[in-house]
Every structure is written in structure tokens, then in C-alpha cells.
Design a protein around this motif. Structure first.
Motif, mmCIF file in Angstrom:
data_model
loop_
_atom_site.group_PDB
_atom_site.id
_atom_site.type_symbol
_atom_site.label_atom_id
_atom_site.label_comp_id
_atom_site.label_asym_id
_atom_site.label_seq_id
_atom_site.Cartn_x
_atom_site.Cartn_y
_atom_site.Cartn_z
ATOM 1 N N GLY A 108 0.430 -6.709 -29.471
ATOM 2 C CA GLY A 108 1.120 -7.820 -29.226
ATOM 3 C C GLY A 108 0.597 -9.084 -29.317
ATOM 4 N N ARG A 109 -0.485 -9.134 -30.529
ATOM 5 C CA ARG A 109 -1.052 -10.394 -31.021
ATOM 6 C C ARG A 109 -0.153 -11.315 -31.531
ATOM 7 N NH1 ARG A 109 -4.894 -7.610 -35.731
ATOM 8 N NH2 ARG A 109 -3.122 -6.894 -37.161
ATOM 9 N N GLU B 106 9.129 -18.699 -26.014
ATOM 10 C CA GLU B 106 9.162 -17.815 -25.089
ATOM 11 C C GLU B 106 9.301 -16.261 -25.764
ATOM 12 O OE1 GLU B 106 12.614 -16.285 -21.787
ATOM 13 O OE2 GLU B 106 12.763 -18.170 -22.796
ATOM 14 N N ALA B 107 8.154 -15.317 -25.397
ATOM 15 C CA ALA B 107 8.176 -14.144 -26.194
ATOM 16 C C ALA B 107 8.217 -12.889 -25.424
ATOM 17 C CB ALA B 107 6.787 -14.084 -26.897
ATOM 18 N N ALA B 108 9.016 -11.975 -25.997
ATOM 19 C CA ALA B 108 9.133 -10.571 -25.523
ATOM 20 C C ALA B 108 8.483 -9.460 -26.586
ATOM 21 C CB ALA B 108 10.511 -10.286 -24.995
ATOM 22 N N GLY B 109 8.258 -8.396 -26.263
ATOM 23 C CA GLY B 109 8.185 -7.199 -27.162
ATOM 24 C C GLY B 109 8.430 -5.834 -26.714
ATOM 25 N N ILE B 110 8.632 -5.008 -27.657
ATOM 26 C CA ILE B 110 9.046 -3.733 -27.431
ATOM 27 C C ILE B 110 8.338 -2.693 -28.337
ATOM 28 C CG2 ILE B 110 11.457 -4.248 -26.508
ATOM 29 C CD1 ILE B 110 12.250 -2.486 -28.778
ATOM 30 N N ASP B 111 7.863 -1.620 -27.883
ATOM 31 C CA ASP B 111 7.135 -0.581 -28.547
ATOM 32 C C ASP B 111 7.396 0.814 -27.911
ATOM 33 O OD1 ASP B 111 4.765 -1.169 -31.075
ATOM 34 O OD2 ASP B 111 4.708 0.656 -29.956
ATOM 35 N N VAL B 112 7.281 1.753 -28.684
ATOM 36 C CA VAL B 112 6.984 3.243 -28.124
ATOM 37 C C VAL B 112 5.873 3.838 -27.775
ATOM 38 C CG1 VAL B 112 9.235 3.935 -29.489
ATOM 39 C CG2 VAL B 112 6.763 4.261 -30.467
ATOM 40 N N SER B 113 4.556 2.898 -28.023
ATOM 41 C CA SER B 113 3.384 3.425 -27.501
ATOM 42 C C SER B 113 3.070 2.778 -26.207
ATOM 43 C CB SER B 113 2.352 2.997 -28.634
ATOM 44 O OG SER B 113 1.006 3.145 -28.140
ATOM 45 N N GLY B 114 2.522 3.654 -25.180
ATOM 46 C CA GLY B 114 2.405 3.314 -23.945
ATOM 47 C C GLY B 114 0.801 2.661 -23.986
ATOM 48 N N ALA C 149 -1.747 -4.577 -24.834
ATOM 49 C CA ALA C 149 -0.830 -5.891 -24.931
ATOM 50 C C ALA C 149 -0.500 -6.720 -24.024
ATOM 51 C CB ALA C 149 0.468 -5.811 -25.845
ATOM 52 N N ARG C 150 -0.492 -6.044 -22.601
ATOM 53 C CA ARG C 150 0.033 -6.853 -21.531
ATOM 54 C C ARG C 150 -1.522 -7.217 -20.802
ATOM 55 N NH1 ARG C 150 3.193 -1.574 -20.028
ATOM 56 N NH2 ARG C 150 5.201 -2.327 -20.469
ATOM 57 N N ARG C 151 -2.590 -6.590 -21.098
ATOM 58 C CA ARG C 151 -3.911 -7.110 -20.665
ATOM 59 C C ARG C 151 -4.255 -8.506 -21.357
ATOM 60 N NH1 ARG C 151 -5.532 -1.796 -20.828
ATOM 61 N NH2 ARG C 151 -6.838 -2.046 -22.785
ATOM 62 N N ARG C 152 -4.053 -8.458 -22.826
ATOM 63 C CA ARG C 152 -4.510 -9.277 -23.669
ATOM 64 C C ARG C 152 -3.496 -10.675 -23.659
ATOM 65 N NH1 ARG C 152 -8.051 -7.571 -27.685
ATOM 66 N NH2 ARG C 152 -8.064 -9.849 -28.407
ATOM 67 N N HIS C 153 -2.219 -10.294 -23.383
ATOM 68 C CA HIS C 153 -1.124 -11.458 -23.405
ATOM 69 C C HIS C 153 -0.103 -11.306 -22.310
ATOM 70 C CE1 HIS C 153 -2.694 -11.603 -27.546
ATOM 71 N NE2 HIS C 153 -2.574 -10.308 -27.814
ATOM 72 N N PRO C 154 -0.659 -11.742 -21.094
ATOM 73 C CA PRO C 154 0.055 -11.813 -19.872
ATOM 74 C C PRO C 154 1.276 -12.777 -20.094
ATOM 75 C CG PRO C 154 -1.902 -12.960 -19.689
ATOM 76 C CD PRO C 154 -2.118 -12.248 -20.975
ATOM 77 N N GLY C 155 1.256 -13.677 -20.804
ATOM 78 C CA GLY C 155 2.508 -14.591 -20.846
ATOM 79 C C GLY C 155 3.618 -13.861 -21.640
ATOM 80 N N VAL C 156 3.436 -12.607 -22.133
ATOM 81 C CA VAL C 156 4.727 -12.070 -23.108
ATOM 82 C C VAL C 156 5.059 -11.095 -22.000
ATOM 83 C CG1 VAL C 156 5.394 -10.824 -24.949
ATOM 84 C CG2 VAL C 156 3.579 -12.427 -25.001
ATOM 85 N N ALA C 157 6.581 -10.763 -22.093
ATOM 86 C CA ALA C 157 7.256 -9.641 -21.459
ATOM 87 C C ALA C 157 7.198 -8.367 -22.265
ATOM 88 C CB ALA C 157 8.633 -10.215 -21.005
ATOM 89 N N PHE C 158 6.380 -7.477 -21.993
ATOM 90 C CA PHE C 158 6.558 -6.157 -23.087
ATOM 91 C C PHE C 158 7.283 -5.171 -22.364
ATOM 92 C CE2 PHE C 158 2.488 -8.540 -24.097
ATOM 93 C CZ PHE C 158 2.741 -8.502 -25.446
ATOM 94 N N THR C 159 7.894 -4.303 -22.948
ATOM 95 C CA THR C 159 8.927 -3.259 -22.422
ATOM 96 C C THR C 159 8.649 -1.744 -23.412
ATOM 97 O OG1 THR C 159 10.623 -4.651 -21.646
ATOM 98 C CG2 THR C 159 11.267 -2.355 -21.940
ATOM 99 N N ARG C 160 8.616 -0.969 -22.965
ATOM 100 C CA ARG C 160 8.512 0.510 -23.573
ATOM 101 C C ARG C 160 9.840 0.821 -23.905
ATOM 102 N NH1 ARG C 160 4.833 6.048 -22.307
ATOM 103 N NH2 ARG C 160 4.841 6.710 -24.478
ATOM 104 N N ALA C 161 10.078 0.864 -25.247
ATOM 105 C CA ALA C 161 11.452 1.289 -25.615
ATOM 106 C C ALA C 161 11.460 1.549 -27.180
ATOM 107 C CB ALA C 161 12.524 -0.068 -25.516
#
Length: 249
Positions: free
Chosen positions: A47-48, A59-67, A73-85
């Protein structure tokens, strides 16, 4: 299981980007070609990049397959919406001014069907006038130059040295650059990891984009965040960068 993606802090130590070259590269292209300042980072990893762009006002969002990557990423960048996909079938119910796919993440689509599926998902998530920005290895380079010799690298994390022994080879039939990485560390069992990237020629990539309704605005080998300097003709370097926009917008 993937040793690096299961250990995100080690991943960042193995592939540091202290100057945020990748995210600044994206911001420079958005400024050059123009797009709304909302971004979806496909294959966002730790998420960096998305986190840095948020600091620039995106306004940022991110997707990845790695839990594990997404938890980090969620701990380091709480302002980003992350989704597993999965990059081939994600459906977020939202559109963005920019979709990014950096560090050869696009090349994990090994087949033509996978590539088309990914590009169609990108198109579906772009707003009118939106940009797709992708950065990857250049098939024209790897299929016309000797494969790099095996190499070894050691990274110290939490006081423990982790050594990777990497071998690359070309699978010509599948048009893949294959990699074997063997990890060793004190007191631990050796661990073998295998991965591969699809090798795309620049004009092959341009054709795939066009077939999915995306018009190429720029296609270049350098400069870029991970491109090696070279003195050859255009599009002969080790990296390939593309900026594309939905046709008709």
C-alpha cells in the motif's frame, strides 16, 4: 504460499522505495495527461504507493490477492480503501480517474484470456477520460537479450539475514519469464518459490489495449521508477511503461 507476500515488512526491505519513485512517477503522468485525482492501485501490495498518493491529495483505493499484504497496508495507510480481490474479475462498484498496475503486476496474467479480462475490468472501473498507467518488464528486451545470470542477495530484517538465490529462464512456448527464488536464513529450512511473468512486446500490448477499448497515449521504456539506463533504440530497454485512455473520451 509466497514468502515475500506473507512477510510484507521483509518485502519492503527487499524492494525499498524510500523516495517514492513509483508513486511520484504516477503523479507526474497524471499531471501530464490529466485525469481526476482518484486512483485504484491494482496489485497494491504493502500500500505504500496508494498511501503516498493519498498524501498528495488523491482519493486512493487498492486491491491485492494477499491477505497479509492487505493487513499490513491497512495498518500503515488507514486513509486508503483496500479490498482483497483478483485482478482478473474485481468488481468494486466504483469508478476512478486513474487505474495503476505497477512493478509488472499486469504480467501475472499469463494467458491472453487473463490479459483481456484484466484490461476489461480496468476499463469498467475508469471514469470518462480516465487513465490506465502500467509499468512492467519489456518482453522485447528479455526475448532478445541473454537471460541474466543467477544472482544472490541478502537482506537483514529484524536482525536476521535472509538470503535469496534467484535463477531466471525463458519459457518460449508459454512466452513467460520464469523465476526460481531459493530462500535461506539461519536456523530455518530452505524455501523454494517459483513465479513467472508474461512477456509482452510493445506493439502486442498496444493491440491488447485497443481490443479492450483503450487508446495508448504514451508507450516508452524510460524514464521510469525501475528502468535501467540504456543506450539502445526506443522501446528496447528492460522496462515498458504505458499510459492509455478509454477511446472516445
Amino acid at each position: 504460499m509466497n514468502f515475500l507476500t506473507d512477510n510484507p515488512a521483509l518485502y519492503e526491505a527487499q524492494f525499498p522505495d524510500p523516495e517514492h519513485a513509483a508513486a511520484r512517477f504516477v503523479d507526474g503522468l497524471v499531471r501530464r495527461f490529466g485525469a481526476e485525482r482518484s486512483v485504484l492501485d491494482v496489485g497494491c501490495g504493502t500500500g505504500r504507493d496508494a498511501g503516498y498518493l493519498t498524501g498528495l491529495g488523491y482519493e486512493a483505493a487498492g486491491i491485492d490477492v494477499s491477505g497479509p499484504m492487505l493487513e499490513y497496508a491497512r495498518r500503515r495507510h488507514p486513509g486508503v480503501a483496500f479490498t482483497r480481490a483478483d485482478m482478473r474479475d474485481f468488481r468494486l462498484g466504483a469508478r476512478f480517474g486513474v487505474v495503476t498496475c505497477l512493478d509488472s503486476a499486469l504480467l501475472y496474467c499469463h494467458t491472453n484470456d487473463d490479459l483481456v479480462a484484466f484490461l476489461e475490468r480496468c476499463r469498467a472501473h475508469l471514469r470518462p477520460g480516465g487513465l490506465l498507467i502500467a509499468e512492467m518488464r519489456n518482453g522485447a528486451y528479455f526475448l532478445s537479450n541473454p537471460v541474466p545470470e543467477p544472482f544472490t542477495r541478502t537482506v537483514v530484517h529484524d536482525g536476521v539475514p535472509h538470503t535469496s538465490h534467484t535463477t531466471l529462464w525463458i519459457d518460449h512456448e508459454a512466452q513467460l519469464l520464469r523465476r526460481r527464488r531459493r530462500w535461506t536464513r539461519p536456523g530455518g529450512e530452505p524455501l523454494d518459490q517459483r513465479s513467472a511473468w508474461r512477456l509482452l512486446f510493445p506493439r502486442e500490448l498496444e493491440f491488447l489495449l485497443a481490443s479492450c477499448g483503450l487508446e495508448v497515449l504514451a508507450l516508452f521504456d524510460g524514464p521510469g521508477p525501475r528502468a535501467e539506463p540504456h543506450s539502445g533504440p526506443p522501446l528496447s530497454g528492460d522496462r515498458l511503461h504505458v499510459v492509455a485512455r478509454i477511446k472516445g473520451n
